[in-house]
Write a protein that holds these residues in place. Structure first.
Motif, PDB file in Angstrom:
ATOM      1  N   ILE A  47       0.776  -1.112   0.036  1.00 49.85           N
ATOM      2  CA  ILE A  47       0.102   0.073  -0.067  1.00 49.85           C
ATOM      3  C   ILE A  47       0.998   1.283  -0.074  1.00 49.85           C
ATOM      4  O   ILE A  47       1.741   1.506   0.872  1.00 49.85           O
ATOM      5  CB  ILE A  47      -1.078   0.082   1.554  1.00 49.85           C
TER       6      ILE A  47
ATOM      7  N   ILE B 275       8.136   6.142  -2.358  1.00 53.97           N
ATOM      8  CA  ILE B 275       9.471   5.475  -2.579  1.00 53.97           C
ATOM      9  C   ILE B 275       9.490   4.162  -2.103  1.00 53.97           C
ATOM     10  O   ILE B 275       9.928   2.981  -2.757  1.00 53.97           O
ATOM     11  CB  ILE B 275      10.473   6.464  -2.163  1.00 53.97           C
TER      12      ILE B 275
ATOM     13  N   GLY C 294       7.039   1.922  -1.197  1.00 51.57           N
ATOM     14  CA  GLY C 294       6.217   0.850  -1.606  1.00 51.57           C
ATOM     15  C   GLY C 294       7.000   0.181  -2.931  1.00 51.57           C
ATOM     16  O   GLY C 294       7.180  -1.050  -3.133  1.00 51.57           O
TER      17      GLY C 294
ATOM     18  N   MET D 171      15.049  16.360  -3.903  1.00 56.99           N
ATOM     19  CA  MET D 171      15.514  15.679  -2.696  1.00 56.99           C
ATOM     20  C   MET D 171      17.069  15.226  -2.881  1.00 56.99           C
ATOM     21  O   MET D 171      17.483  14.957  -4.025  1.00 56.99           O
ATOM     22  CB  MET D 171      14.744  14.660  -2.030  1.00 56.99           C
TER      23      MET D 171
ATOM     24  N   GLY E 281       3.132   5.832   4.200  1.00 54.37           N
ATOM     25  CA  GLY E 281       3.947   7.392   4.598  1.00 54.37           C
ATOM     26  C   GLY E 281       3.474   7.704   5.969  1.00 54.37           C
ATOM     27  O   GLY E 281       3.244   7.035   6.580  1.00 54.37           O
TER      28      GLY E 281
ATOM     29  N   THR F  41       5.265  23.654   1.523  1.00 58.31           N
ATOM     30  CA  THR F  41       5.206  22.086   1.732  1.00 58.31           C
ATOM     31  C   THR F  41       4.495  21.842   3.297  1.00 58.31           C
ATOM     32  O   THR F  41       4.417  20.702   3.628  1.00 58.31           O
ATOM     33  CB  THR F  41       6.711  21.662   1.850  1.00 58.31           C
TER      34      THR F  41
ATOM     35  N   GLY G 159      15.200  10.160   5.055  1.00 58.11           N
ATOM     36  CA  GLY G 159      13.932   9.546   4.900  1.00 58.11           C
ATOM     37  C   GLY G 159      13.803   8.430   3.460  1.00 58.11           C
ATOM     38  O   GLY G 159      13.609   7.203   3.961  1.00 58.11           O
ATOM     39  N   ALA G 160      14.210   9.022   2.484  1.00 54.49           N
ATOM     40  CA  ALA G 160      14.132   7.883   1.308  1.00 54.49           C
ATOM     41  C   ALA G 160      15.068   6.723   1.439  1.00 54.49           C
ATOM     42  O   ALA G 160      14.860   5.788   1.035  1.00 54.49           O
ATOM     43  CB  ALA G 160      14.345   8.916  -0.019  1.00 54.49           C
TER      44      ALA G 160
HETATM   45  C1  LIG Z   1       9.992  18.879   2.813  1.00 49.26           C
HETATM   46  C2  LIG Z   1      10.579  17.704   2.680  1.00 49.26           C
HETATM   47  C3  LIG Z   1      11.866  17.472   2.176  1.00 49.26           C
HETATM   48  C4  LIG Z   1      12.491  16.137   2.192  1.00 49.26           C
HETATM   49  N1  LIG Z   1      13.887  15.886   1.898  1.00 49.26           N
HETATM   50  C5  LIG Z   1      14.534  14.733   1.740  1.00 49.26           C
HETATM   51  C6  LIG Z   1      15.545  14.490   1.422  1.00 49.26           C
HETATM   52  O1  LIG Z   1      16.035  15.555   0.807  1.00 49.26           O
HETATM   53  N2  LIG Z   1      16.110  13.168   1.461  1.00 49.26           N
HETATM   54  C7  LIG Z   1      15.459  12.315   1.736  1.00 49.26           C
HETATM   55  O2  LIG Z   1      16.056  11.078   1.927  1.00 49.26           O
HETATM   56  N3  LIG Z   1      14.293  12.383   2.191  1.00 49.26           N
HETATM   57  C8  LIG Z   1      13.762  13.532   2.313  1.00 49.26           C
HETATM   58  N4  LIG Z   1      12.509  13.685   2.881  1.00 49.26           N
HETATM   59  C9  LIG Z   1      11.782  12.432   3.472  1.00 49.26           C
HETATM   60  C10 LIG Z   1      11.131  11.605   2.375  1.00 49.26           C
HETATM   61  O3  LIG Z   1      10.473  12.521   1.473  1.00 49.26           O
HETATM   62  C11 LIG Z   1      10.279  10.400   2.832  1.00 49.26           C
HETATM   63  O4  LIG Z   1      11.259   9.873   4.010  1.00 49.26           O
HETATM   64  C12 LIG Z   1       9.971   9.582   1.805  1.00 49.26           C
HETATM   65  O5  LIG Z   1       9.447  10.026   0.769  1.00 49.26           O
HETATM   66  C13 LIG Z   1       9.457   8.346   2.310  1.00 49.26           C
HETATM   67  O6  LIG Z   1       8.864   7.358   1.383  1.00 49.26           O
HETATM   68  P1  LIG Z   1       7.645   6.480   1.708  1.00 49.26           P
HETATM   69  O7  LIG Z   1       7.546   5.768   0.328  1.00 49.26           O
HETATM   70  O8  LIG Z   1       7.704   5.922   2.921  1.00 49.26           O
HETATM   71  O9  LIG Z   1       6.561   7.717   1.867  1.00 49.26           O
HETATM   72  P2  LIG Z   1       5.912   8.648   0.731  1.00 49.26           P
HETATM   73  O10 LIG Z   1       6.870   9.101  -0.254  1.00 49.26           O
HETATM   74  O11 LIG Z   1       5.169   9.525   1.454  1.00 49.26           O
HETATM   75  O12 LIG Z   1       4.655   7.811  -0.028  1.00 49.26           O
HETATM   76  C14 LIG Z   1       3.692   7.367   0.454  1.00 49.26           C
HETATM   77  C15 LIG Z   1       2.730   6.839  -0.485  1.00 49.26           C
HETATM   78  O13 LIG Z   1       1.480   6.461   0.060  1.00 49.26           O
HETATM   79  C16 LIG Z   1       0.119   6.866  -0.473  1.00 49.26           C
HETATM   80  N5  LIG Z   1      -0.857   6.586   0.281  1.00 49.26           N
HETATM   81  C17 LIG Z   1      -1.100   7.228   1.537  1.00 49.26           C
HETATM   82  N6  LIG Z   1      -2.034   6.556   1.942  1.00 49.26           N
HETATM   83  C18 LIG Z   1      -2.591   5.680   1.159  1.00 49.26           C
HETATM   84  C19 LIG Z   1      -3.754   4.909   1.231  1.00 49.26           C
HETATM   85  N7  LIG Z   1      -4.425   4.841   2.342  1.00 49.26           N
HETATM   86  N8  LIG Z   1      -4.053   3.958   0.347  1.00 49.26           N
HETATM   87  C20 LIG Z   1      -3.210   4.180  -1.041  1.00 49.26           C
HETATM   88  N9  LIG Z   1      -2.008   4.784  -0.900  1.00 49.26           N
HETATM   89  C21 LIG Z   1      -1.818   5.922   0.173  1.00 49.26           C
HETATM   90  C22 LIG Z   1       0.765   8.445  -0.749  1.00 49.26           C
HETATM   91  O14 LIG Z   1      -0.049   8.965  -1.692  1.00 49.26           O
HETATM   92  C23 LIG Z   1       2.154   8.266  -1.093  1.00 49.26           C
HETATM   93  O15 LIG Z   1       2.320   8.057  -2.510  1.00 49.26           O
HETATM   94  C24 LIG Z   1      11.690  15.072   2.819  1.00 49.26           C
HETATM   95  C25 LIG Z   1      10.210  15.339   3.358  1.00 49.26           C
HETATM   96  C26 LIG Z   1       9.910  16.496   3.353  1.00 49.26           C
HETATM   97  C27 LIG Z   1       8.557  16.725   3.974  1.00 49.26           C
END
Ligand SMILES: Cc1cc2nc3c(=O)[nH]c(=O)nc-3n(C[C@H](O)[C@H](O)[C@H](O)COP(=O)(O)OP(=O)(O)OC[C@H]3O[C@@H](n4cnc5c(N)ncnc54)[C@H](O)[C@@H]3O)c2cc1C
Length: 413
Positions: free
Chosen positions: A15, A19, A21, A53, A163, A278, A312-313
């Motif tokens: 889900i 990144i 997922g 990022m 996320g 943001t 984070g990523a």
């Molecule tokens: C302003 C800012 C700057 C950042 N800069 C950096 C950086 O330079 N380097 C770095 O490594 N990290 C950075 N980060 C952190 C990074 O963006 C996150 O750690 C990373 O995106 C996490 O990936 P993720 O896939 O766990 O979550 P996300 O990227 O948030 O992806 C989650 C996905 O789940 C989807 N989703 C949510 N709820 C549901 C649901 N109920 N059903 C289906 N889909 C759903 C969302 O639409 C989204 O596409 C930054 C964060 C912010 C806020």
């Protein structure tokens, strides 16, 4: 009658198509597990929390373990070093990553998502969009997910990569904490043209008097910047956006007016429509558990780090790959236990570093804390930082974070 040996998972619902997922789905695919990604937004609506990022060396090494590092190296601009600067513009400390590791790379988020989508398609991994998870039922033998469009999907396990505001998290632990306002608002912009000289691959982190800015100016004159601004009253992203970009640009210019860095010039070169508001920084307390039954969490859903840590990523990618290794070698319940024990110590150490050492993240956090440093603290910090980073460069900057390799072929017991 003999007890049945638990079998390994063969199918997974992932889900979240951010990144963590898709990277998890690619890693599971390599582990021989059929994974399908469900993303709430359709492709056209997807926007990340920032236009650009950095992907740290450790994140690239995690991708390399599943033969996916090209996704970043082909689109990313190397960040050759980081320069920490005081409000006077003085260089306080610098970090050049170890030469035997890939350089940190700056990527535009839109390019990264496109590269991820292309790589997933090449590996024939389905990503279904417009599928918002509402809830999920663990039947003991599998999980059934229910989406907002009324459809259902079933698999052996479910992975929440959804996320910071995860829907899966409370399904695993109804008493799990939720993120809370961190006292600052964040803004960022991609500027197509500036009169400023290129920073030649160096990322500048400026500890301004009233706010914190990071920026990089590219050889073609374009630039990217991000600001963390203290703001006592909590504000949602929607509330901050309702103030409007022109008003915020004025506020930001005021915040940097006394600083002798490139901040005000960068803000002047930013047209109001280019400003991305943001929203608030949010702190996420550690979770008691990441898994229950046939469901588990990865990425920000499990362990969100402060944006300024730049991890984070990368941590999300590491967790995705480690989880897949565990599921390759163990049945789900054991795999989830092994995954948590492999990941928790590293995640906690990085989080602790991000908030307790005097460079990057914590400096950002403090500079941009609701109560910015006063003149005395600033002077002391500017005097101590160059010495501290020279004496204990590695531990102060946390270069140990970057050197983390995952041995894909090693069996998980
Ligand atoms: C302003 C800012 C700057 C950042 N800069 C950096 C950086 O330079 N380097 C770095 O490594 N990290 C950075 N980060 C952190 C990074 O963006 C996150 O750690 C990373 O995106 C996490 O990936 P993720 O896939 O766990 O979550 P996300 O990227 O948030 O992806 C989650 C996905 O789940 C989807 N989703 C949510 N709820 C549901 C649901 N109920 N059903 C289906 N889909 C759903 C969302 O639409 C989204 O596409 C930054 C964060 C912010 C806020």
């Amino acid at each position: 009658m003999t007890a049945r040996t638990p079998t390994r998972a063969r199918t997974a619902l992932v889900i979240g198509g951010g990144i963590a997922g898709p990277v998890a789905a690619m890693a599971l695919h390599k582990a021989g597990i059929e994974a399908t990604v469900y993303e709430a937004y359709d492709a056209t609506k997807r926007v990340g929390p920032s236009p650009g990022m950095t992907i740290a060396p450790n994140g690239q090494q995690a991708l390399s373990a599943i033969d996916a590092a090209d996704m970043v190296s082909e689109i990313g601009t190397p960040v050759t070093s980081t320069s920490l600067r005081s409000w006077t513009g003085r260089h306080l400390a610098g970090l050049t990553p170890p030469p035997d590791l890939p350089p940190t790379r700056f990527v535009w988020r839109a390019d990264l998502h496109e590269a991820i989508d292309e790589e997933a398609a090449r590996r024939e991994i389905p990503i279904h969009r417009g599928k918002r998870l509402l809830d999920a039922t663990d039947t003991g033998a599998g999980v059934t997910a229910r989406f907002a469009d009324g459809s259902l999907a079933r698999a052996d396990i479910l992975i929440g990569a959804d996320g910071l505001r995860s829907t899966v998290r409370p399904l695993i632990d109804p008493s799990a904490p939720t993120p809370h306002y961190g006292g600052t608002l964040t803004f960022t912009a991609r500027v197509t043209e500036t009169e400023l000289p290129s920073t030649s691959g160096v990322l500048h982190q400026c500890l301004g008097k009233r706010a914190y800015m990071t920026y990089q100016i590219f050889d073609d004159g374009s630039a990217v910047w991000s600001v963390t601004l203290p703001h006592r009253e909590p504000m949602t992203t929607a509330e901050a956006r309702s103030v409007g970009p022109a008003a915020w640009l004025n506020r930001l210019t005021e915040a940097f007016t006394d600083d002798r860095t490139a901040a005000t010039e960068l803000l002047d070169s930013t047209p109001a429509p280019a400003l991305l508001i943001t929203g608030p920084t949010e702190n996420m307390p550690p979770l008691g558990t990441w898994s229950r039954g046939r469901m588990t969490l990865i990425g920000d859903a499990a362990h969100a780090t402060p944006p300024a840590s730049g991890q984070g990523a990368s941590l999300a990618s590491e967790s995705a790959v480690q989880l897949a290794r565990c599921l390759r070698d163990l049945p789900p319940s054991k795999a989830f236990r092994a995954y948590e024990s492999l990941r928790r110590p590293r995640v906690s150490r990085i989080l602790k570093h991000a908030t307790s050492t005097p460079t990057s993240t914590s400096a950002a956090a403090r500079t941009a804390s609701p109560k910015p440093a006063g003149p005395l603290t600033r002077a002391l910090r500017d005097a101590v930082l160059p010495v501290a980073t020279k004496v204990g460069a590695g531990s102060v900057w946390g270069t140990w974070q970057f050197d983390h390799r995952i041995d894909w072929d090693e069996r998980v017991d």
